[in-house]
Design a protein around this motif. Structure first.
Motif, PDB file in Angstrom:
ATOM      1  N   GLU A   1       7.465   2.617   0.408  1.00 56.05           N
ATOM      2  CA  GLU A   1       7.918   1.317   0.895  1.00 56.05           C
ATOM      3  C   GLU A   1       8.140   0.356  -0.263  1.00 56.05           C
ATOM      4  OE1 GLU A   1       6.276  -2.434   3.611  1.00 56.05           O
ATOM      5  OE2 GLU A   1       5.297  -0.475   3.743  1.00 56.05           O
TER       6      GLU A   1
ATOM      7  N   GLN B   1       0.807  -1.219   0.000  1.00 61.53           N
ATOM      8  CA  GLN B   1       0.000   0.000   0.000  1.00 61.53           C
ATOM      9  C   GLN B   1       0.841   1.270   0.000  1.00 61.53           C
ATOM     10  OE1 GLN B   1      -3.390   0.014  -0.474  1.00 61.53           O
ATOM     11  NE2 GLN B   1      -2.897  -2.159  -0.827  1.00 61.53           N
ATOM     12  N   ASP B   2       1.930   1.278   0.742  1.00 63.27           N
ATOM     13  CA  ASP B   2       2.774   2.463   0.845  1.00 63.27           C
ATOM     14  C   ASP B   2       3.725   2.522  -0.354  1.00 63.27           C
ATOM     15  OD1 ASP B   2       5.358   3.913   1.682  1.00 63.27           O
ATOM     16  OD2 ASP B   2       3.982   4.446   3.314  1.00 63.27           O
TER      17      ASP B   2
END
Length: 353
Positions: free
Chosen positions: A87, A83-84
């Protein structure tokens, strides 16, 4: 197979081992060792001839293409599930810095998000990797495939692909659909003619006979991606039926689903990630696509690759026998017998969604 040979025979397995050892740089005199007494020393010699510098991820030839790829291929599907965004990009950077040079993706993964994230992560690093993505026409015409190519190039922020594959050839009529005039295979040729694609291939996870149908058309595929794992040898086996054909023709085999798609056998303690991946890497393949969605998984898989040593024939047979009771009914390879692993778009094109 059309020549009537039994792909699961001792001869076919011997051919695979010989080709794999040839890849690793073994001489004919080493191959003459008695397998019963010399297998381990034979494999040790092979590894010593091909071993990379300490800490490096090994590389292997990508079939007859003339290029090499890391034995681990970074899976794009899992990347797009992070999701990030920062990241995800950071994870890709760490993978490349660690020595993973082969990247997997597909036009339809996570609605295009996988390609978009990979494109952002490749800024300034494009020349460090062999980049692969897949067309997802699922039987539609060349125009659809070529439109997808342009979208993939835009998302990946590149003007060419190292490898473009037909994605998910999993239905019995798929070979006819892809080889129809103005179909996907025509798109592969056109993309190469335009200089937007260097090499071409196809993928699938359903049944070896579908792969063999694709290969029977004598199309100049450079690569072929398929499921390979410790359970495969006992159920609809790609290892027995397809892998020998690829190696005979110089088509680069790319493995996937070494953990059975969802790692369920690992969760149940049937085998370890190291056993599962070491088994597949001991087959005569170019690379293994690995689903990596965290730094912990990345570290685990890199460690396995860096410390890889080929299993002997006896060790591989022993592992297959150990899991045989769990393998014969396909319970850990449901991607072969159900459509729950098939992509939504492909199911829609076949009236199944």
């Amino acid at each position: 197979m059309k020549d009537g040979k039994d792909p699961s025979s001792h001869c076919s397995r011997t051919l695979q081992r010989r080709q794999f050892l040839k890849i690793l740089g073994v001489t004919g005199s080493v191959l003459a060792l008695n397998p019963a007494s010399g297998t381990r020393s034979m494999l040790a010699t092979a590894v010593s001839h091909a071993r990379p510098a300490p800490g490096d991820i090994p590389k292997r030839p990508l079939g007859r293409t003339g290029i090499e790829v890391s034995v681990l291929c970074f899976g794009g599907a899992h990347l797009g599930r992070i999701q990030d965004e920062s990241e995800a990009v950071n994870l890709l950077h760490h993978a490349i810095d660690a020595g993973i040079t082969f990247l997997d993706n597909a036009w339809e993964y996570n609605g295009g998000r996988s390609e978009e994230l990979m494109g952002k992560g490749l800024q300034g690093r494009r020349q460090q990797v062999i980049l692969m993505t897949k067309l997802c026409s699922h039987g539609r015409d060349k125009k659809v495939a070529m439109r997808q190519l342009e979208e993939s190039l835009r998302r990946l922020k590149t003007d060419y692909l190292d490898l473009w594959q037909i994605h998910e050839v999993v239905y019995d009529d798929d070979p006819d659909r892809h080889f129809m005039p103005g179909g996907a295979t025509d798109a592969l040729f056109e993309a190469k003619r335009q200089g937007k694609v260097r090499f071409i291939g196809f993928t699938g996870h359903k049944h070896p006979k579908i792969h063999l149908d694709m290969l029977s058309r004598n199309f100049p595929f450079d690569t072929c991606q398929m499921p390979l794992n410790t359970f495969d040898g006992s159920y609809r086996s790609f290892e027995h039926d397809v892998l020998p054909v690829l190696n005979e023709r110089g088509i680069a085999p790319i493995g996937m689903k070494s953990l059975s798609g969802n790692a369920e056998p690992i969760k149940q303690g049937i085998l370890t990630p190291q056993e599962a991946m070491q088994y597949v890497l001991s087959l005569p393949i170019a690379s293994l696509v690995s689903g990596i969605d965290s730094h912990d998984v990345l570290k685990q898989n890199i460690t396995i690759a860096r410390h890889f040593s080929p299993m002997s024939t006896a060790q591989m047979d022993g592992l297959r026998k150990r899991v045989a009771a769990f393998a014969m009914d396909g319970r850990y390879e449901l991607f072969k017998s159900t459509n729950r692993y098939d992509g939504r778009i492909g199911k829609e094109q076949h009236g199944l969604a």
